[in-house]
Design an enzyme around this catalytic site. Structure first.
Site, PDB file in Angstrom:
ATOM      1  N   SER A 189       0.835  -1.215   0.000  1.00  0.00           N
ATOM      2  CA  SER A 189       0.000   0.000   0.000  1.00  0.00           C
ATOM      3  C   SER A 189       0.864   1.257   0.000  1.00  0.00           C
ATOM      4  O   SER A 189       2.012   1.230   0.438  1.00  0.00           O
ATOM      5  CB  SER A 189      -0.881   0.041   1.246  1.00  0.00           C
ATOM      6  OG  SER A 189      -1.657  -1.124   1.369  1.00  0.00           O
TER       7      SER A 189
HETATM    8  N1  SAH Z   1       0.228  -5.241   4.045  1.00  0.00           N
HETATM    9  C1  SAH Z   1       0.920  -5.575   2.830  1.00  0.00           C
HETATM   10  C2  SAH Z   1       0.081  -5.267   1.624  1.00  0.00           C
HETATM   11  C3  SAH Z   1      -0.299  -6.504   0.987  1.00  0.00           C
HETATM   12  S1  SAH Z   1      -1.405  -6.453  -0.392  1.00  0.00           S
HETATM   13  C4  SAH Z   1       2.290  -4.913   2.763  1.00  0.00           C
HETATM   14  O1  SAH Z   1       2.624  -4.108   3.620  1.00  0.00           O
HETATM   15  O2  SAH Z   1       3.022  -5.266   1.843  1.00  0.00           O
HETATM   16  C5  SAH Z   1      -2.599  -7.620   0.179  1.00  0.00           C
HETATM   17  C6  SAH Z   1      -2.090  -8.978   0.526  1.00  0.00           C
HETATM   18  O3  SAH Z   1      -3.202  -9.759   0.930  1.00  0.00           O
HETATM   19  C7  SAH Z   1      -1.428  -9.730  -0.617  1.00  0.00           C
HETATM   20  O4  SAH Z   1      -0.146 -10.108  -0.256  1.00  0.00           O
HETATM   21  C8  SAH Z   1      -2.331 -10.937  -0.822  1.00  0.00           C
HETATM   22  O5  SAH Z   1      -1.643 -12.094  -1.245  1.00  0.00           O
HETATM   23  C9  SAH Z   1      -2.960 -11.088   0.548  1.00  0.00           C
HETATM   24  N2  SAH Z   1      -4.214 -11.847   0.562  1.00  0.00           N
HETATM   25  C10 SAH Z   1      -5.191 -11.860  -0.353  1.00  0.00           C
HETATM   26  N3  SAH Z   1      -6.176 -12.696   0.013  1.00  0.00           N
HETATM   27  C11 SAH Z   1      -5.822 -13.240   1.197  1.00  0.00           C
HETATM   28  C12 SAH Z   1      -6.405 -14.186   2.081  1.00  0.00           C
HETATM   29  N4  SAH Z   1      -7.586 -14.766   1.815  1.00  0.00           N
HETATM   30  N5  SAH Z   1      -5.739 -14.505   3.214  1.00  0.00           N
HETATM   31  C13 SAH Z   1      -4.542 -13.930   3.503  1.00  0.00           C
HETATM   32  N6  SAH Z   1      -3.935 -13.037   2.694  1.00  0.00           N
HETATM   33  C14 SAH Z   1      -4.556 -12.692   1.558  1.00  0.00           C
END
Ligand code: SAH
Length: 209
Positions: free
Chosen positions: A62
């Site tokens: 993000s």
């Molecule tokens: N907080 C992260 C942003 C990640 S983007 C950072 O600082 O980099 C959102 C993330 O959610 C992705 O890595 C994606 O793989 C994960 N995601 C999507 N669906 C999910 C689920 N059902 N359970 C766990 N993680 C999930």
């Protein structure tokens, strides 16, 4: 340019605090976590721009202002136990760790490859006590419940029931809710298990897998 890129980070957080009031805890955490240590090698130049960046598997880290806004809305304190759904590269988890202590952060990541990489990056950056599990965050992480706070960094159609169950009464859950259009929603769990919801504006996150 110094190796820790502190000046660039301070300048970024100065711009964030010029634009909005951040709590002292959020500001301190944003100044502390080296975002460049979490973004991929080929994205280093943009590590201190206020923009989302690709991190592999079609996912993104993000924008810093969004991490700051969510950290503020979470209103967590030192010692609070926090569940994160969507570890990604681990950056947001590290910011949360600065607020509550790394040993109090439990993060679930859907993609095994991202979970493994995040664990390694967190360890190298000094946040090795953050716990990361590969799996479906819809199920939360029951072994470490109850949580004082839970938040999602991916958009869900609604707060998944299992996660709400794992948050204590009086605790907060925060997530981008919706499919094509999403709203950042913060909800406080009542004693009767229900949620009192507040809307915090339109956002755009990757959907829950
Ligand atoms: N907080 C992260 C942003 C990640 S983007 C950072 O600082 O980099 C959102 C993330 O959610 C992705 O890595 C994606 O793989 C994960 N995601 C999507 N669906 C999910 C689920 N059902 N359970 C766990 N993680 C999930």
């Amino acid at each position: 340019m110094s190796g820790d890129r502190r000046r660039e980070r301070e300048a970024l957080v100065d711009r964030l605090t010029d634009r909005r009031d951040l709590s002292a805890a959020t500001e301190r955490a944003m100044r502390a976590v080296p975002r460049h240590a979490f973004v991929p090698a080929d994205r280093q130049a943009g590590a201190y721009d206020d923009t989302p960046l690709p991190i592999g598997e079609g996912q993104t880290i993000s924008a810093p202002h969004m991490v700051a806004i969510m950290t503020d809305l979470l209103e967590a304190e030192e010692g609070d136990r926090v569940l994160e759904v969507g570890t990604g590269c681990g950056y947001h988890a590290a910011v949360t760790a600065e607020v509550v202590g790394a040993g109090n952060v439990y993060s679930v990541e859907y993609h095994d490859s991202l979970a493994r990489q995040a664990r390694e990056t967190l360890r190298k950056a000094g946040y090795g006590d953050v716990s990361v599990r590969a799996g479906d965050g819809r199920e939360g992480w029951p072994a470490h419940a109850p949580y004082d706070r839970a938040y999602f960094t991916c958009a869900a159609p609604d707060f998944p029931e299992a996660v709400v169950e794992q948050v204590r009464a009086g605790g907060l859950v925060l997530a981008p809710i919706g499919e094509r259009t999403q709203t950042l929603v913060r909800a406080r769990k009542r004693e009767d298990g229900g949620l009192d919801r507040e809307r915090h504006g339109g956002v755009r996150f990757v959907p829950l897998q």
